[in-house]
Design a protein around this motif. Sequence first.
Motif, PDB file in Angstrom:
ATOM      1  N   CYS A  88       0.837  -1.204   0.000  1.00  0.00           N
ATOM      2  CA  CYS A  88       0.000   0.000   0.000  1.00  0.00           C
ATOM      3  C   CYS A  88       0.873   1.254   0.000  1.00  0.00           C
ATOM      4  O   CYS A  88       1.798   1.372   0.812  1.00  0.00           O
ATOM      5  CB  CYS A  88      -0.896   0.040   1.242  1.00  0.00           C
ATOM      6  N   GLU A 142      -3.068   4.682  -0.183  1.00  0.00           N
ATOM      7  CA  GLU A 142      -4.242   3.947  -0.660  1.00  0.00           C
ATOM      8  C   GLU A 142      -5.466   4.129   0.237  1.00  0.00           C
ATOM      9  O   GLU A 142      -6.328   3.250   0.297  1.00  0.00           O
ATOM     10  CB  GLU A 142      -3.904   2.449  -0.771  1.00  0.00           C
ATOM     11  N   HIS A 199       7.519  -0.420  -4.250  1.00  0.00           N
ATOM     12  CA  HIS A 199       6.540  -1.499  -4.371  1.00  0.00           C
ATOM     13  C   HIS A 199       7.183  -2.883  -4.275  1.00  0.00           C
ATOM     14  O   HIS A 199       6.685  -3.764  -3.545  1.00  0.00           O
ATOM     15  CB  HIS A 199       5.806  -1.344  -5.707  1.00  0.00           C
ATOM     16  N   THR A 212       0.228 -12.398  -3.471  1.00  0.00           N
ATOM     17  CA  THR A 212       0.460 -10.955  -3.524  1.00  0.00           C
ATOM     18  C   THR A 212      -0.525 -10.331  -4.500  1.00  0.00           C
ATOM     19  O   THR A 212      -0.743 -10.849  -5.600  1.00  0.00           O
ATOM     20  CB  THR A 212       1.906 -10.637  -3.960  1.00  0.00           C
ATOM     21  N   ASP A 242      -2.225  -6.161  -5.556  1.00  0.00           N
ATOM     22  CA  ASP A 242      -2.221  -4.724  -5.299  1.00  0.00           C
ATOM     23  C   ASP A 242      -3.510  -4.283  -4.620  1.00  0.00           C
ATOM     24  O   ASP A 242      -4.575  -4.895  -4.798  1.00  0.00           O
ATOM     25  CB  ASP A 242      -2.023  -3.950  -6.600  1.00  0.00           C
ATOM     26  N   SER A 296      -3.608   5.778 -10.084  1.00  0.00           N
ATOM     27  CA  SER A 296      -2.530   4.834 -10.308  1.00  0.00           C
ATOM     28  C   SER A 296      -1.228   5.363  -9.710  1.00  0.00           C
ATOM     29  O   SER A 296      -0.930   6.552  -9.793  1.00  0.00           O
ATOM     30  CB  SER A 296      -2.347   4.585 -11.807  1.00  0.00           C
TER      31      SER A 296
END
Length: 331
Positions: A12, A15, A81, A101, A103, A213
């Motif tokens: 995150c 987010e 990331h 995993t 997003d 994004s």
Amino acid sequence: MQNPRLTIIVPCYNEEAVLPKSAHILDGILTDLIQHKQVNAASKLLFVDDGSQDKTWKLIKSLEKQYSTVTGLKFSRNFGHQNALMAGMQVASPTAEIVITIDADLQDDPQVIPEMVARYRAGSDIVLGVRNDRSSDSLFKRWTADGFYRLMKRIGVQLVPNHADFRLLSQRAVQALLTYEETNLFLRGIVPRLGFPTTKLYYHRQPRFAGVSKYPLRKMVAFAFDGITSFSIAPIKVILLFGMVISGGSLMMMLYALIQGLLGTATSGWSSLMTSLWFLGGMQLIGISIVGEYVGKIFAEVKHRPRYIIETDDYTATQQPAIVNSQRVHG
């Protein structure tokens, strides 16, 4: 096979707009898997806060109270990331038989997670989530993505087209992945090299339901270039080829100029001279920059600095005491 313990790792970064809905959806999927005895009741959702500047960490702490499955991990600052994914896997690997995993925006379809678990139970150590089309992308993004995958294949890098970082890994696959100690991580290139039984699971990518994004064009280009230079010296070979071509062309021009001089027909050519100088100067700068990129990567690797620093680890606090003591090394 006993019910495996699953940890779903969610990196995150700023987010707060998507976390409440994402946590609700993922908790529902994980709870359903637990109820149907597909995974162990101790399975968890691990949200990794990669140094967010908004209320992401506060939301994670709130979600821990709201959902029994939710735990959090907080970096001391933004480390990226790929490092967030590695941190989540390193923290989870001693207790989790499998990790997934995904997003936080859930554009990768979380509804295929049960099928990922089923593929693992059928014998796959690695299950790669692969987009079945790119219709949701712009024409420019589709064209550049296709070009990137073709280029990577041409220079010998093993990539799975249209696969990002939505994947399932078994415990032994994670342990093998953690032995890769490079600072410049490109997991999409490393995972296919592990060699364990692998299957692809195709899904339709969803539109982002909130937020923006975290990979604009500039970051996408940098990420692609990092992937190329992390796995191949092809750019240096291209520079060598250009140098040979230009040198050959220069010799021909020298021969032409000599003949013209002997014939007495030589004329001054300021434009052609300046064009040649600018072209050669530009090629030299490009060559130096590419070589510098590799030197910079070597410089970063040899220092052996930690890839990330964990400020708060709520995940290991929910595990056995012996596990807590084993989680102090952070890459």
